[in-house]
Design a protein around this motif. Structure first.
Motif, mmCIF file in Angstrom:
data_model
loop_
_atom_site.group_PDB
_atom_site.id
_atom_site.type_symbol
_atom_site.label_atom_id
_atom_site.label_comp_id
_atom_site.label_asym_id
_atom_site.label_seq_id
_atom_site.Cartn_x
_atom_site.Cartn_y
_atom_site.Cartn_z
ATOM 1 N N SER A 1 0.843 -1.189 0.000
ATOM 2 C CA SER A 1 0.000 0.000 0.000
ATOM 3 C C SER A 1 0.880 1.242 0.000
ATOM 4 O O SER A 1 1.892 1.303 0.714
ATOM 5 C CB SER A 1 -0.910 -0.004 1.224
ATOM 6 O OG SER A 1 -1.757 1.122 1.217
ATOM 7 N N THR A 2 0.526 2.209 -0.803
ATOM 8 C CA THR A 2 1.256 3.477 -0.856
ATOM 9 C C THR A 2 0.325 4.584 -0.401
ATOM 10 O O THR A 2 -0.882 4.541 -0.635
ATOM 11 C CB THR A 2 1.750 3.772 -2.276
ATOM 12 O OG1 THR A 2 0.650 3.734 -3.189
ATOM 13 C CG2 THR A 2 2.778 2.749 -2.712
ATOM 14 N N ARG A 3 0.910 5.572 0.242
ATOM 15 C CA ARG A 3 0.094 6.694 0.685
ATOM 16 C C ARG A 3 -0.431 7.448 -0.523
ATOM 17 O O ARG A 3 0.122 7.369 -1.623
ATOM 18 C CB ARG A 3 0.924 7.637 1.563
ATOM 19 C CG ARG A 3 2.110 8.258 0.848
ATOM 20 C CD ARG A 3 2.882 9.183 1.771
ATOM 21 N NE ARG A 3 4.069 9.716 1.135
ATOM 22 C CZ ARG A 3 4.074 10.729 0.287
ATOM 23 N NH1 ARG A 3 2.938 11.321 -0.037
ATOM 24 N NH2 ARG A 3 5.206 11.159 -0.246
ATOM 25 N N ALA A 4 -1.520 8.191 -0.325
ATOM 26 C CA ALA A 4 -2.070 8.996 -1.409
ATOM 27 C C ALA A 4 -1.007 9.966 -1.907
ATOM 28 O O ALA A 4 -0.300 10.597 -1.116
ATOM 29 C CB ALA A 4 -3.298 9.754 -0.927
ATOM 30 N N LEU A 5 -0.905 10.098 -3.243
ATOM 31 C CA LEU A 5 0.136 10.934 -3.828
ATOM 32 C C LEU A 5 -0.375 12.314 -4.188
ATOM 33 O O LEU A 5 0.208 13.005 -5.024
ATOM 34 C CB LEU A 5 0.700 10.254 -5.080
ATOM 35 C CG LEU A 5 1.315 8.876 -4.859
ATOM 36 C CD1 LEU A 5 1.874 8.343 -6.166
ATOM 37 C CD2 LEU A 5 2.389 8.915 -3.793
ATOM 38 N N GLY A 6 -1.436 12.756 -3.547
ATOM 39 C CA GLY A 6 -2.006 14.057 -3.870
ATOM 40 C C GLY A 6 -1.137 15.223 -3.453
ATOM 41 O O GLY A 6 -1.303 16.335 -3.932
ATOM 42 N N HIS A 7 -0.194 14.981 -2.548
ATOM 43 C CA HIS A 7 0.696 16.047 -2.080
ATOM 44 C C HIS A 7 2.135 15.570 -2.199
ATOM 45 O O HIS A 7 2.421 14.385 -2.230
ATOM 46 C CB HIS A 7 0.372 16.422 -0.627
ATOM 47 C CG HIS A 7 -1.039 16.863 -0.432
ATOM 48 N ND1 HIS A 7 -1.501 18.096 -0.817
ATOM 49 C CD2 HIS A 7 -2.110 16.203 0.090
ATOM 50 C CE1 HIS A 7 -2.781 18.201 -0.527
ATOM 51 N NE2 HIS A 7 -3.177 17.060 0.028
ATOM 52 N N GLY A 8 3.035 16.516 -2.239
ATOM 53 C CA GLY A 8 4.445 16.170 -2.352
ATOM 54 C C GLY A 8 4.961 16.395 -3.751
ATOM 55 O O GLY A 8 4.215 16.370 -4.724
ATOM 56 N N GLY A 9 6.263 16.614 -3.865
ATOM 57 C CA GLY A 9 6.877 16.867 -5.146
ATOM 58 C C GLY A 9 7.201 15.594 -5.899
ATOM 59 O O GLY A 9 6.891 14.478 -5.468
ATOM 60 N N ARG A 10 7.874 15.758 -7.029
ATOM 61 C CA ARG A 10 8.183 14.625 -7.885
ATOM 62 C C ARG A 10 9.060 13.591 -7.179
ATOM 63 O O ARG A 10 8.835 12.389 -7.289
ATOM 64 C CB ARG A 10 8.873 15.117 -9.158
ATOM 65 C CG ARG A 10 7.977 15.912 -10.086
ATOM 66 C CD ARG A 10 8.748 16.357 -11.313
ATOM 67 N NE ARG A 10 7.894 17.058 -12.248
ATOM 68 C CZ ARG A 10 7.636 18.360 -12.196
ATOM 69 N NH1 ARG A 10 8.177 19.090 -11.235
ATOM 70 N NH2 ARG A 10 6.857 18.933 -13.086
#
Length: 242
Positions: free
Chosen positions: A167-176
């Motif tokens: 499972s990966t955290r939601a990628l809605g935030h954070g840079g490349r």
């Protein structure tokens, strides 16, 4: 369904805009304002690798600055809509609003966007969900989109050729860079069904692409399974600030 049944159904449930609910002339359609706001990318100048819209027109095989700077694990890509306005509304409704019914019209738009990417032996492969998230959401929106687009394009869909190993955290935030780290080793070929990709051209399907980290991980996994070529198709293309 008979003509009489259709008339009766429309009398009780008149056609409505799939984005805002305003009345429309036909089912599974957009009203005028939502259509104008959608900004369909078919026919527009876009990056040939990631589908992001670009200024100008009549330029073949142009790449955006981001794709020139950063290597991609896939060869070409397209998006149906920009991730704003109508496109964002529909993508969020499909993913989080329990609107699986939207897959039918959205799949048609995806199929139209896919035309420049098609090859003879291509298979559609949706971006996989981790089983825990699938249990909570009850469906994989990428698989719904791939199924509908595959139906329109008359192409096979391999829904479980790839798996999400963790499972990966939601990628809605954070840079490349943060997105790339989050996806490291998260996607892999299915231990048995991944072999179906060997020697095949693959069209990866998802609802939203921002940095491309998820698609990169999926493309690398497809190539590890022996795919001869990997291209990407997304419903919406978001822009990530540097």
């Amino acid at each position: 369904m008979t003509d009489t049944a259709i008339v009766l159904r429309r009398a009780v449930y008149p056609p409505a805009c799939v984005a805002c609910g305003a009345m429309t002339e036909s089912e599974f359609a957009l009203c005028g304002p939502c259509w104008r706001e959608a900004g369909f990318l078919a026919g527009a100048l876009v990056c040939d690798r990631c589908g992001t819209p670009l200024p100008g027109r009549d330029v073949a095989l142009v790449l955006c600055d981001d794709c020139l700077r950063r290597p991609r694990a896939w060869s070409r890509g397209r998006a149906a809509l920009p991730y704003r306005g109508t496109g964002r509304t529909l993508a969020l409704a499909l993913k989080h609003g329990d609107r699986a019914d939207l897959a039918r019209p959205l799949g048609v738009w995806l199929a139209a966007a896919a035309r420049p990417l098609l090859t003879g032996d291509q298979v559609l492969v949706p971006v996989p969900l981790h089983w825990g998230r699938l249990l909570r959401r009850r469906y994989n929106q990428a698989q719904l989109l791939a199924t509908e687009a595959g139906r329109v394009l008359n192409r096979p869909v391999l829904p479980d050729a790839l798996i999400r190993r963790r499972s990966t955290r939601a990628l809605g935030h954070g840079g490349r860079d943060a997105r790339s780290r989050a996806m490291a080793d998260a996607i892999a070929p299915h231990p048995r069904r991944g072999a179906a990709l060997r020697g095949r051209a693959v069209l990866l399907v998802d609802d939203v692409m921002t940095s491309g980290a998820t698609m990169n991980a999926c493309a690398e996994a497809a190539r590890a399974a022996g795919a001869s070529d990997v291209r990407v198709l997304v419903l919406t293309r978001a822009l990530l600030e540097p």
